[in-house]
Design a protein around this motif. Structure first.
Motif, PDB file in Angstrom:
ATOM      1  N   SER A   5      45.568 -36.140  13.266  1.00  0.00           N
ATOM      2  CA  SER A   5      44.524 -35.224  12.814  1.00  0.00           C
ATOM      3  C   SER A   5      43.641 -35.888  11.772  1.00  0.00           C
ATOM      4  O   SER A   5      44.092 -36.725  10.984  1.00  0.00           O
ATOM      5  N   THR A   6      42.386 -35.512  11.752  1.00  0.00           N
ATOM      6  CA  THR A   6      41.470 -36.007  10.729  1.00  0.00           C
ATOM      7  C   THR A   6      41.361 -35.030   9.565  1.00  0.00           C
ATOM      8  O   THR A   6      40.588 -35.255   8.649  1.00  0.00           O
ATOM      9  N   ASP A   7      42.113 -33.942   9.614  1.00  0.00           N
ATOM     10  CA  ASP A   7      42.120 -32.962   8.524  1.00  0.00           C
ATOM     11  C   ASP A   7      43.405 -33.172   7.735  1.00  0.00           C
ATOM     12  O   ASP A   7      44.384 -32.460   7.883  1.00  0.00           O
ATOM     13  N   LEU A   8      43.403 -34.204   6.890  1.00  0.00           N
ATOM     14  CA  LEU A   8      44.604 -34.627   6.185  1.00  0.00           C
ATOM     15  C   LEU A   8      44.592 -34.162   4.738  1.00  0.00           C
ATOM     16  O   LEU A   8      43.555 -34.150   4.077  1.00  0.00           O
ATOM     17  N   LEU A   9      45.780 -33.801   4.243  1.00  0.00           N
ATOM     18  CA  LEU A   9      45.945 -33.473   2.834  1.00  0.00           C
ATOM     19  C   LEU A   9      46.274 -34.709   2.015  1.00  0.00           C
ATOM     20  O   LEU A   9      46.017 -34.750   0.818  1.00  0.00           O
ATOM     21  N   GLY A  10      46.847 -35.706   2.642  1.00  0.00           N
ATOM     22  CA  GLY A  10      47.247 -36.921   1.946  1.00  0.00           C
ATOM     23  C   GLY A  10      48.499 -37.485   2.563  1.00  0.00           C
ATOM     24  O   GLY A  10      48.886 -37.138   3.684  1.00  0.00           O
ATOM     25  N   GLY A  11      49.167 -38.381   1.824  1.00  0.00           N
ATOM     26  CA  GLY A  11      50.384 -38.959   2.356  1.00  0.00           C
ATOM     27  C   GLY A  11      50.884 -40.097   1.511  1.00  0.00           C
ATOM     28  O   GLY A  11      50.543 -40.253   0.337  1.00  0.00           O
ATOM     29  N   LEU A  12      51.720 -40.933   2.121  1.00  0.00           N
ATOM     30  CA  LEU A  12      52.336 -42.085   1.461  1.00  0.00           C
ATOM     31  C   LEU A  12      52.309 -43.254   2.424  1.00  0.00           C
ATOM     32  O   LEU A  12      52.708 -43.133   3.585  1.00  0.00           O
ATOM     33  N   CYS A  13      51.847 -44.408   1.954  1.00  0.00           N
ATOM     34  CA  CYS A  13      51.844 -45.632   2.734  1.00  0.00           C
ATOM     35  C   CYS A  13      52.814 -46.621   2.095  1.00  0.00           C
ATOM     36  O   CYS A  13      52.576 -47.083   0.976  1.00  0.00           O
TER      37      CYS A  13
ATOM     38  N   GLU B  18      49.146 -33.243   7.651  1.00  0.00           N
ATOM     39  CA  GLU B  18      47.891 -32.750   8.196  1.00  0.00           C
ATOM     40  C   GLU B  18      47.926 -31.234   8.296  1.00  0.00           C
ATOM     41  O   GLU B  18      48.988 -30.625   8.457  1.00  0.00           O
ATOM     42  N   LYS B  19      46.752 -30.637   8.191  1.00  0.00           N
ATOM     43  CA  LYS B  19      46.617 -29.198   8.412  1.00  0.00           C
ATOM     44  C   LYS B  19      46.404 -28.958   9.899  1.00  0.00           C
ATOM     45  O   LYS B  19      45.722 -29.723  10.568  1.00  0.00           O
ATOM     46  N   THR B  20      46.978 -27.877  10.397  1.00  0.00           N
ATOM     47  CA  THR B  20      46.844 -27.555  11.811  1.00  0.00           C
ATOM     48  C   THR B  20      45.923 -26.362  11.981  1.00  0.00           C
ATOM     49  O   THR B  20      45.558 -25.683  11.023  1.00  0.00           O
ATOM     50  N   ALA B  21      45.546 -26.089  13.242  1.00  0.00           N
ATOM     51  CA  ALA B  21      44.563 -25.046  13.525  1.00  0.00           C
ATOM     52  C   ALA B  21      45.043 -23.667  13.085  1.00  0.00           C
ATOM     53  O   ALA B  21      44.245 -22.802  12.733  1.00  0.00           O
ATOM     54  N   ASP B  22      46.366 -23.446  13.122  1.00  0.00           N
ATOM     55  CA  ASP B  22      46.877 -22.122  12.749  1.00  0.00           C
ATOM     56  C   ASP B  22      47.186 -22.026  11.267  1.00  0.00           C
ATOM     57  O   ASP B  22      47.907 -21.147  10.826  1.00  0.00           O
ATOM     58  N   GLN B  23      46.662 -22.971  10.484  1.00  0.00           N
ATOM     59  CA  GLN B  23      46.783 -22.996   9.026  1.00  0.00           C
ATOM     60  C   GLN B  23      48.173 -23.412   8.558  1.00  0.00           C
ATOM     61  O   GLN B  23      48.473 -23.336   7.387  1.00  0.00           O
ATOM     62  N   GLY B  24      49.024 -23.861   9.463  1.00  0.00           N
ATOM     63  CA  GLY B  24      50.290 -24.427   9.048  1.00  0.00           C
ATOM     64  C   GLY B  24      50.105 -25.887   8.700  1.00  0.00           C
ATOM     65  O   GLY B  24      49.003 -26.396   8.596  1.00  0.00           O
ATOM     66  N   GLY B  25      51.223 -26.581   8.514  1.00  0.00           N
ATOM     67  CA  GLY B  25      51.151 -27.995   8.197  1.00  0.00           C
ATOM     68  C   GLY B  25      52.038 -28.786   9.127  1.00  0.00           C
ATOM     69  O   GLY B  25      52.988 -28.274   9.705  1.00  0.00           O
ATOM     70  N   ARG B  26      51.736 -30.067   9.298  1.00  0.00           N
ATOM     71  CA  ARG B  26      52.553 -30.954  10.124  1.00  0.00           C
ATOM     72  C   ARG B  26      52.748 -32.249   9.359  1.00  0.00           C
ATOM     73  O   ARG B  26      51.795 -32.826   8.850  1.00  0.00           O
ATOM     74  N   TRP B  27      53.997 -32.692   9.261  1.00  0.00           N
ATOM     75  CA  TRP B  27      54.301 -33.936   8.574  1.00  0.00           C
ATOM     76  C   TRP B  27      54.562 -35.017   9.611  1.00  0.00           C
ATOM     77  O   TRP B  27      55.378 -34.847  10.512  1.00  0.00           O
ATOM     78  N   LEU B  28      53.865 -36.126   9.528  1.00  0.00           N
ATOM     79  CA  LEU B  28      53.969 -37.204  10.501  1.00  0.00           C
ATOM     80  C   LEU B  28      54.537 -38.456   9.856  1.00  0.00           C
ATOM     81  O   LEU B  28      54.205 -38.785   8.712  1.00  0.00           O
ATOM     82  N   LYS B  29      55.363 -39.158  10.594  1.00  0.00           N
ATOM     83  CA  LYS B  29      55.847 -40.472  10.194  1.00  0.00           C
ATOM     84  C   LYS B  29      55.357 -41.472  11.228  1.00  0.00           C
ATOM     85  O   LYS B  29      55.673 -41.360  12.414  1.00  0.00           O
ATOM     86  N   LEU B  30      54.598 -42.454  10.790  1.00  0.00           N
ATOM     87  CA  LEU B  30      54.019 -43.428  11.705  1.00  0.00           C
ATOM     88  C   LEU B  30      54.492 -44.824  11.335  1.00  0.00           C
ATOM     89  O   LEU B  30      54.588 -45.157  10.146  1.00  0.00           O
ATOM     90  N   THR B  31      54.764 -45.627  12.334  1.00  0.00           N
ATOM     91  CA  THR B  31      55.220 -46.996  12.130  1.00  0.00           C
ATOM     92  C   THR B  31      54.158 -47.966  12.627  1.00  0.00           C
ATOM     93  O   THR B  31      53.580 -47.772  13.700  1.00  0.00           O
ATOM     94  N   GLN B  32      53.911 -49.007  11.837  1.00  0.00           N
ATOM     95  CA  GLN B  32      52.891 -49.978  12.221  1.00  0.00           C
ATOM     96  C   GLN B  32      53.289 -50.676  13.516  1.00  0.00           C
ATOM     97  O   GLN B  32      54.449 -50.994  13.743  1.00  0.00           O
ATOM     98  N   GLN B  33      52.292 -50.906  14.385  1.00  0.00           N
ATOM     99  CA  GLN B  33      52.551 -51.528  15.672  1.00  0.00           C
ATOM    100  C   GLN B  33      51.455 -52.530  15.982  1.00  0.00           C
ATOM    101  O   GLN B  33      50.480 -52.670  15.241  1.00  0.00           O
ATOM    102  N   GLY B  34      51.633 -53.231  17.126  1.00  0.00           N
ATOM    103  CA  GLY B  34      50.719 -54.319  17.444  1.00  0.00           C
ATOM    104  C   GLY B  34      49.326 -53.882  17.838  1.00  0.00           C
ATOM    105  O   GLY B  34      48.337 -54.487  17.460  1.00  0.00           O
ATOM    106  N   ASP B  35      49.225 -52.796  18.617  1.00  0.00           N
ATOM    107  CA  ASP B  35      47.913 -52.310  19.023  1.00  0.00           C
ATOM    108  C   ASP B  35      48.027 -50.833  19.360  1.00  0.00           C
ATOM    109  O   ASP B  35      49.117 -50.294  19.545  1.00  0.00           O
ATOM    110  N   VAL B  36      46.878 -50.176  19.442  1.00  0.00           N
ATOM    111  CA  VAL B  36      46.856 -48.744  19.703  1.00  0.00           C
ATOM    112  C   VAL B  36      47.060 -48.438  21.177  1.00  0.00           C
ATOM    113  O   VAL B  36      47.506 -47.367  21.560  1.00  0.00           O
TER     114      VAL B  36
END
Length: 714
Positions: free
Chosen positions: A283-291, A302-320
């Motif tokens: 999502s491009t509607d982010l509250l912030g995070g930790l790198c 990230e904020k979601t359409a229904d006004q809830g929140g979603r917490w994402l964990k992403l791992t660096q990779q070679g390409d998208v």
């Protein structure tokens, strides 16, 4: 035959295509920007890739508790919501447990902001006569660390820019100032900035910095012990959204900026790398995070359409890309609705992902020209944004678009589509545009003037205007131009034949319309540009535009005009017509695309029930083109206690209301808004010469005919 056994003509309202002419792209890679070190071309450095490895829906106790701010610690993250009193939710990075923390100690308290130092959480709490800084103890209790008199604190908003440093100094920001409060009797220090502070940080012990944003600039200030704010650097970058992402690298500043996450050198402001959120399904509607740079881990909330929140964990990779195939969505500017849907597709589809190509620029029309050039060259995007339909017929006739009907007919939901609406967009018998959501407009007329609506057409419209004899304004706006604009909405299909490339303005009927507009055009009501309410429209205006975009707007007709009111179409020679327009998710497939099946995989997601019932992006909730979803929107209103409209209340709709409303619409005629906006503007512009007395009506009609015909032939 019952209502649910017949196809329904849908209806809704959206802005005219002219809205697109004033939208300016906020983020252009090729833009010329500069840093504090001097003017240079803005470089985004290398591209970094992260993939979503785990995600968790954060369940808030109350759906109204929209997440507004986060505080990031060493192993925990806290989320502040905008609910009653302010609820704070806590979770560990590596755990799934989530708990809520009450922050109120007394009634009428609310949390203004939160901050974290290590794993110590602080809250800024409005307590009426004081503003208190509290910290959370190990046993889950709040302890007051600092109490500030109300008059010594900045304006109390939620969320406010609040920060606590390693020495427990508390900071609050308001407009171009940052206020620092030292613990004990340390007193208050006010720092003056030129821009509003977005957030504060302490990347090195004892050095507090403020990141400020204003207009097209992001500026980093150092807040000294002498009470002075020293500008460290300025990055010229236009951005709407700016959120902080904490990092374990003291020399790196990480920012969530619109559609990207940027990695900057904290000392110089130079962008060293970026991460494209949309392509990764973030999502491009982010509250912030930790790198965690050292581990290659990126945590985002990230904020979601229904006004809830979603917490994402992403791992660096070679390409998208990985094993997926790239699809390109081409648009002048990316709407919030389509952005959200593309993000959802990229997050879940294992075979394809979509990259967005935005063609807009500072010149409102340059982006359209570049997109058109890409399409006509045969090297354009796989999926084309067709909202507004300005070039739709031309693209279709010249073979730039794929016929979508074979794809639609293969789907299980093809029998559920409102083909009366979809068929309006045929060109030479084929469907080159899909219309997942659509709009419909008509007229509202008080029953005491219009009767039962039988025989409503252009002749009865003229009779009603004659009977009015100046008692009411013809339309809101009152001028001759406003009356003509309203009539053109319905008559465009009769005056302009887009497929046949013929215009019909040099006729006695159009000449009479110009004369009617001039005769009844007035100044006064709304002429000064002031706003006006529904009661004024009902009382002072003979005809008003009726937006039929959701059940509430349909029922609004009864709230103001009574239970016997009817929706009227725009008057035409042999009856009436309701105006249908496409919406921000109207699109097509390029005939030159090498991945048409993949493009359709995305287009078909726009027919999914959840998206059909409530258009994503948080804007312009519209009628979905699936009949079953049209009913679902009505069903949600059948059991409510009542509907309120500015102090007026009407009973909720019944099944009979729904059937009556749908049948009334089925008796009308639908027309698609396919006439380019510049044609409408041309007609209005040339008519002004007649309205002002500078030209005869016959000469005006002839000039309009010749100019419009020239546009059609070109």
């Amino acid at each position: 035959m019952g209502l649910r056994d017949v196809r329904i003509r849908g209806f809704q309202m959206k802005k005219r295509p002219c809205a697109r002419a004033v939208i300016v792209m906020s983020f252009i890679i090729a833009a010329l920007c500069c840093t504090a070190c001097g003017s240079q071309e803005l470089s985004f450095g290398e591209e970094r890739y992260y993939g979503v490895k785990a995600e968790e829906e954060l369940g808030y106790a109350d759906e109204r508790e929209q997440p507004v701010q986060i505080a990031v610690g060493e192993s925990h993250v806290w989320t502040l919501t905008a609910g009653s009193g302010g609820i704070v939710y806590e979770r560990e990075f590596e755990a799934e447990a989530l708990r809520s923390l009450g922050s109120q100690q007394e009634d009428k308290e609310f949390v203004m902001g939160i901050s974290a130092v290590g794993d110590q959480l602080y809250a800024c709490v409005s307590c009426g006569e004081t503003v208190q800084v509290r910290k959370l103890s190990g046993d889950g209790q709040w302890e007051t660390d600092l109490s500030i008199p109300w008059e010594e604190a900045p304006e109390q908003l939620q969320p406010t820019v609040f920060f606590v440093d390693g020495k427990e100094n508390a900071y609050m920001a308001a407009e171009g100032e940052v206020w620092r409060y030292a613990p004990g009797e340390g007193g208050k220090t006010v720092y003056q900035l030129k821009e509003p502070a977005a957030f504060l940080q302490e990347k090195k012990p004892g050095v507090v910095e403020a990141v400020a944003k204003s207009g097209g600039e992001i500026t980093l200030y150092t807040l000294g012990d002498d009470g002075k704010a020293k500008k460290k650097w300025t990055l010229k970058l236009s951005t709407g959204n700016l959120a902080p992402i904490q990092t374990d690298d003291a020399d790196t500043l990480v920012l969530a900026v619109d559609n990207r996450i940027l990695f900057l050198d904290n000392n110089s402001g130079k962008i060293t790398a970026y991460f494209d959120c949309i392509s990764a399904g973030v999502s491009t509607d982010l509250l912030g995070g930790l790198c965690q740079v050292s581990r290659g881990i990126l945590y985002l909330e990230e904020k979601t359409a229904d006004q809830g929140g979603r917490w994402l964990k992403l791992t660096q990779q070679g390409d998208v890309q990985g094993d997926r195939t790239l699809l390109v969505y081409g648009t002048v500017d990316l709407s919030a609705a389509m952005k959200e849907r593309i993000v959802s597709f990229n997050r879940t589809n294992p075979d394809y992902y979509i990259a967005v190509e935005e063609y807009g620029s500072e010149d409102p029309w340059a982006g359209k020209i570049r997109l058109q050039a890409a399409v006509t060259s045969g090297n354009g995007p796989d999926i084309l944004d067709l909202y507004g339909a300005e070039n739709y017929i031309s693209y279709a006739e010249k073979g730039y678009l794929e016929d979508l009907e074979p794809y639609l007919l293969k789907e299980d939901f093809s029998d559920d589509i409102l083909w009366q609406v979809q068929d309006l967009y045929r060109v030479d018998g084929k469907l080159y545009m899909q219309v997942p959501h659509f709009s419909m407009r008509g007229l509202a007329i008080h029953p005491e003037y219009a009767g039962d609506g039988e025989g409503w057409n252009l002749a009865s419209f003229l009779q009603l205007v004659e009977r009015n004899r100046g008692e009411k304004y013809i339309v809101a706006g009152s001028t001759a131009r406003a009356i003509l604009y309203m009539l053109l909405e319905g008559l465009q299909g009769e005056l302009v034949d887009m497929e046949g490339k013929e215009s019909h303005f040099d006729t006695p009927e159009f000449i009479r319309l110009l004369e009617l507009c001039k005769e009844n055009g007035k100044t006064g009501f709304m002429a000064d540009g002031m706003s006006y309410g529904p009661e004024e429209i009902v009382d002072k205006v003979l005809f008003s535009s009726q937006y039929l975009n959701v059940p509430m707007s349909c029922m609004e007709l009864y709230a103001y005009y009574g239970e016997n009111a009817l929706p009227y179409g725009y008057p035409i020679g042999d009856g009436q017509v309701f105006l249908v327009e496409n919406n921000q998710d109207a699109c097509g497939i390029s005939s030159s695309s090498g991945n048409k099946e993949g493009a359709w995989e995305f287009l078909r997601t726009l027919y999914e029930e959840d998206y059909q019932v409530e258009m994503s992006g948080g804007i312009n909730v519209s009628w979905g083109i699936r009949e079953s979803c049209w009913y679902r929107m009505w069903d949600s209103y059948l059991s409510v206690d009542g509907l309120g409209f500015n102090g007026r209340t009407v009973d909720p709709p019944t099944e009979e209301d729904v059937e009556r409303f749908a049948k009334m619409l089925l008796q009308g005629k639908l027309t698609a808004n396919l006439v380019p906006y510049d044609v409408t503007e041309l007609v209005l512009e040339e008519a002004e010469a007649y309205f002002s007395g500078d030209r005869s009506v016959t000469e005006t009609a002839g000039i309009i005919q010749n100019r419009v015909q020239l546009i059609l032939e070109e």
